[in-house]
Design a protein around this motif. Structure first.
Motif, PDB file in Angstrom:
ATOM      1  N   LEU A  89      31.124  13.878  42.402  1.00 51.59           N
ATOM      2  CA  LEU A  89      31.159  15.190  43.038  1.00 51.59           C
ATOM      3  C   LEU A  89      32.028  15.218  44.290  1.00 51.59           C
ATOM      4  O   LEU A  89      32.594  16.253  44.631  1.00 51.59           O
ATOM      5  CB  LEU A  89      29.737  15.647  43.385  1.00 51.59           C
ATOM      6  N   TRP A  93      34.089  18.433  46.057  1.00 48.01           N
ATOM      7  CA  TRP A  93      33.685  19.023  47.341  1.00 48.01           C
ATOM      8  C   TRP A  93      34.835  18.949  48.337  1.00 48.01           C
ATOM      9  O   TRP A  93      35.074  19.888  49.080  1.00 48.01           O
ATOM     10  CB  TRP A  93      32.463  18.328  47.910  1.00 48.01           C
ATOM     11  N   GLU A  94      35.549  17.832  48.336  1.00 46.45           N
ATOM     12  CA  GLU A  94      36.677  17.689  49.264  1.00 46.45           C
ATOM     13  C   GLU A  94      37.767  18.719  48.963  1.00 46.45           C
ATOM     14  O   GLU A  94      38.447  19.199  49.871  1.00 46.45           O
ATOM     15  CB  GLU A  94      37.251  16.274  49.180  1.00 46.45           C
ATOM     16  N   GLU A  96      37.166  21.617  48.043  1.00 42.95           N
ATOM     17  CA  GLU A  96      36.518  22.884  48.391  1.00 42.95           C
ATOM     18  C   GLU A  96      35.992  23.682  47.208  1.00 42.95           C
ATOM     19  O   GLU A  96      35.856  24.906  47.280  1.00 42.95           O
ATOM     20  CB  GLU A  96      37.450  23.751  49.244  1.00 42.95           C
ATOM     21  N   ARG A  99      31.221  25.187  43.393  1.00 45.33           N
ATOM     22  CA  ARG A  99      30.175  24.727  42.494  1.00 45.33           C
ATOM     23  C   ARG A  99      30.769  23.861  41.390  1.00 45.33           C
ATOM     24  O   ARG A  99      31.934  24.014  41.021  1.00 45.33           O
ATOM     25  CB  ARG A  99      29.427  25.905  41.888  1.00 45.33           C
ATOM     26  N   TYR A 113      25.615  22.383  40.477  1.00 44.15           N
ATOM     27  CA  TYR A 113      25.623  21.723  41.776  1.00 44.15           C
ATOM     28  C   TYR A 113      26.410  22.608  42.741  1.00 44.15           C
ATOM     29  O   TYR A 113      27.521  23.023  42.430  1.00 44.15           O
ATOM     30  CB  TYR A 113      26.313  20.355  41.689  1.00 44.15           C
ATOM     31  N   ASN A 115      28.251  23.174  46.467  1.00 47.16           N
ATOM     32  CA  ASN A 115      28.912  22.397  47.517  1.00 47.16           C
ATOM     33  C   ASN A 115      28.069  22.461  48.788  1.00 47.16           C
ATOM     34  O   ASN A 115      27.886  23.533  49.352  1.00 47.16           O
ATOM     35  CB  ASN A 115      30.311  22.961  47.765  1.00 47.16           C
ATOM     36  N   ASP A 117      28.757  21.668  51.739  1.00 49.48           N
ATOM     37  CA  ASP A 117      29.521  22.111  52.906  1.00 49.48           C
ATOM     38  C   ASP A 117      29.681  23.628  52.944  1.00 49.48           C
ATOM     39  O   ASP A 117      30.098  24.179  53.952  1.00 49.48           O
ATOM     40  CB  ASP A 117      30.911  21.462  52.906  1.00 49.48           C
ATOM     41  N   GLN A 118      29.389  24.306  51.830  1.00 48.94           N
ATOM     42  CA  GLN A 118      29.580  25.747  51.774  1.00 48.94           C
ATOM     43  C   GLN A 118      28.266  26.521  51.737  1.00 48.94           C
ATOM     44  O   GLN A 118      28.258  27.736  51.613  1.00 48.94           O
ATOM     45  CB  GLN A 118      30.428  26.114  50.561  1.00 48.94           C
TER      46      GLN A 118
END
Length: 122
Positions: A89, A93-94, A96, A99, A113, A115, A117-118
Motif C-alpha cells: 500500500l 499512498w505516496e 496520493e 483508496r 483501504y 489513504n 494521510d487523506q
C-alpha cells in the motif's frame, strides 16, 4: 460487482481482473491504477531472480514513470483471503491515491483501504 461502486472504480477492478486472467498461472495478483488525469495502468506481480514486485507496486511505478503526478484510486485482484500488506500500500499512498480496492478473482469487492494521510477528523 458492488452496485454502490463508482463506475470508474468498477472499471479499475475489471481491468485488474483481466490482467490477472491473462497473467495466470505465473501471476497471483494484478492491479490497475487511475491517475489524476484519468489514465489507467495495469500490471501483474513480477517475481524474477533479480527483482520481485507486487502488482500494485508495479502499476504505481508505471504510472509515475509515465509522468503521473498523483493517483486517484487503485484496485488489486487476488484471492480474497489475502490482505494487502503495508509494503504494498505504501507506494499507492505516496502517490496520493485516495483508496485502494481489494477484489477477489471473481471481481467481487472484498475491502476498501483508505489513504490514512487523506482521512480528516470529523
Amino acid at each position: 460487482m458492488d452496485a454502490d461502486l463508482d463506475p470508474e472504480d468498477a472499471k479499475l477492478i475489471i481491468l485488474a481482473r483481466s490482467a490477472w486472467a491473462r497473467g495466470r498461472p505465473r501471476a497471483s495478483s494484478a492491479a490497475a491504477v487511475r491517475d489524476q488525469t484519468g489514465r489507467t495502468y495495469i500490471a501483474t506481480d513480477v517475481s524474477l531472480r533479480g527483482v520481485s514486485l507486487t502488482a500494485l507496486q508495479l502499476a504505481v511505478a508505471m504510472a509515475v514513470s509515465s509522468g503521473a503526478e498523483g493517483l486517484e484510486a487503485a484496485a488489486v485482484v487476488r484471492e480474497p483471503d489475502d490482505e494487502l500488506l503495508d509494503r504494498e500500500l505504501g507506494p499507492a499512498w505516496e502517490a496520493e491515491a485516495a483508496r485502494v480496492m481489494l477484489a477477489g478473482t471473481d471481481g467481487a469487492l472484498v475491502k476498501v483501504y483508505l489513504n490514512p494521510d487523506q482521512i480528516t477528523a470529523a
